[in-house]
Structure formats: C-alpha cells, structure tokens
Design a protein around this motif. Structure first.
Motif, PDB file in Angstrom:
ATOM      1  N   GLN A  65       0.862  -1.180   0.000  1.00  0.00           N
ATOM      2  CA  GLN A  65       0.000   0.000   0.000  1.00  0.00           C
ATOM      3  C   GLN A  65       0.896   1.227   0.000  1.00  0.00           C
ATOM      4  OE1 GLN A  65      -2.917  -0.135   3.126  1.00  0.00           O
ATOM      5  NE2 GLN A  65      -3.744  -2.078   2.433  1.00  0.00           N
ATOM      6  N   PHE A  66       0.293   2.402  -0.126  1.00  0.00           N
ATOM      7  CA  PHE A  66       1.062   3.639  -0.111  1.00  0.00           C
ATOM      8  C   PHE A  66       0.236   4.718   0.558  1.00  0.00           C
ATOM      9  CE2 PHE A  66      -0.845   2.603  -4.154  1.00  0.00           C
ATOM     10  CZ  PHE A  66      -1.685   3.676  -4.400  1.00  0.00           C
ATOM     11  N   ASP A  67       0.903   5.770   1.021  1.00  0.00           N
ATOM     12  CA  ASP A  67       0.243   6.854   1.754  1.00  0.00           C
ATOM     13  C   ASP A  67       0.468   8.162   1.019  1.00  0.00           C
ATOM     14  OD1 ASP A  67      -0.782   8.683   3.527  1.00  0.00           O
ATOM     15  OD2 ASP A  67       0.595   8.192   5.168  1.00  0.00           O
ATOM     16  N   TRP A  68      -0.529   8.588   0.234  1.00  0.00           N
ATOM     17  CA  TRP A  68      -0.402   9.822  -0.546  1.00  0.00           C
ATOM     18  C   TRP A  68      -0.356  11.050   0.351  1.00  0.00           C
ATOM     19  CZ3 TRP A  68       1.343   8.900  -5.020  1.00  0.00           C
ATOM     20  CH2 TRP A  68       0.901   7.824  -5.787  1.00  0.00           C
ATOM     21  N   GLN A  69      -0.861  10.981   1.572  1.00  0.00           N
ATOM     22  CA  GLN A  69      -0.897  12.139   2.459  1.00  0.00           C
ATOM     23  C   GLN A  69       0.347  12.262   3.341  1.00  0.00           C
ATOM     24  OE1 GLN A  69      -3.937  10.313   1.932  1.00  0.00           O
ATOM     25  NE2 GLN A  69      -4.328  11.968   0.503  1.00  0.00           N
ATOM     26  N   ALA A  70       1.303  11.368   3.183  1.00  0.00           N
ATOM     27  CA  ALA A  70       2.507  11.408   4.017  1.00  0.00           C
ATOM     28  C   ALA A  70       3.229  12.744   3.849  1.00  0.00           C
ATOM     29  CB  ALA A  70       3.439  10.264   3.649  1.00  0.00           C
TER      30      ALA A  70
END
Length: 151
Positions: A65-70
């Motif tokens: 998964q990935f976190d675009w808001q990081a």
C-alpha cells in the motif's frame, strides 16, 4: 516485460508531450492531480517488481500500500540522468511503500525501494510497431520501522 516496456515508453512520451484540448472538459487536472496520475501509473507498471522486492526482503508474501498524504516523504520520485552524471541507468525511480504481511495484515515497515530503469533499444516488430526493450534493476531497499499513531 514487453507490456512493461510499452507502458514505460508511453509514460516517458507523456512526460514530454502536452495534452491540450482532448477531453479537456471531462479530464481537467491541475498540476498536483497530474502528478498523482503519473505516480499511479508508475505504481501500476512497477507493481510486480515492488511486490517481489518486498517479498524477497521480508521472506514472506506481502501486500503493498502507499500513503499519498505522508508529509515526511514523496511516494514516487523520478530522477533522470543528466549529462556528466553517471548513475548507470537512464532513470532512477524510488517508491516509498507500506508493506503488510499478507497472512496477518500487520504493517511491516515504511520502505523505500529504488529501481534503475534503462531503455535498451527500439525494435520493429512484424506489425511495424516499435517497442522499447527495458532493463529494470533493483538498486536499493531501505527499511524503516512502521510508526503507529495512538488513538
């Protein structure tokens, strides 16, 4: 690999070609949204390589998964070789991902995986379509422990 090469070629061409009025009303994107579309495209074409790298690192099956808001990292970073800079590959693509254990659904870390991408040549196929042969090499795998926020 040919499918990856075609997609990568399209991506590089899209980076250099400005799409003007085609579907302008339907698909208006500001600069941030265009960047996110490119990032999703990079994930789509490198998905198998990313998952394989994580599986090899953790020695188990993972889900990525990935976190675009990081706020503390960019999810996708692309660097292009500049004249006089010897990176060994035409492009470096670093992806920061959140791998999870497939069987336990626990986050394993926040990892940055760097690939070297080198288009090798253009070859004409029998239907007169040109395809780029592309080399993808895993260059670096950096692991950071997962940070959990308390509720």
């Amino acid at each position: 690999m040919k499918k990856f090469a075609i997609l990568l070629l399209i991506y590089f061409l899209a980076c250099h070609v400005s799409l003007e009025k085609a579907h302008a009303e339907e698909y208006k994107h500001d600069a941030k949204n265009r960047e996110q579309v490119v990032n999703h495209f990079v994930f789509a074409i490198l998905n198998e390589e990313v998952r394989n790298a994580a599986d090899d690192y953790y020695k188990k099956e993972t889900v990525i998964q990935f976190d675009w808001q990081a706020k503390d990292y960019n999810v996708v970073e692309i660097k292009q070789r500049k004249k006089g800079n010897e990176m060994g590959h035409s492009f470096l693509i670093s992806l920061t991902v959140l791998p999870y254990d497939y069987n336990e659904s626990t986050q394993l870390g926040v990892d940055t995986i760097t690939f070297g991408i080198s288009p090798q040549s253009l070859q004409t196929q029998k239907n007169n379509k040109s395809l780029a042969s592309t080399e993808v090499e895993l260059l670096d795998y950096k692991h950071r422990e997962a940070v959990y926020e308390e509720s």
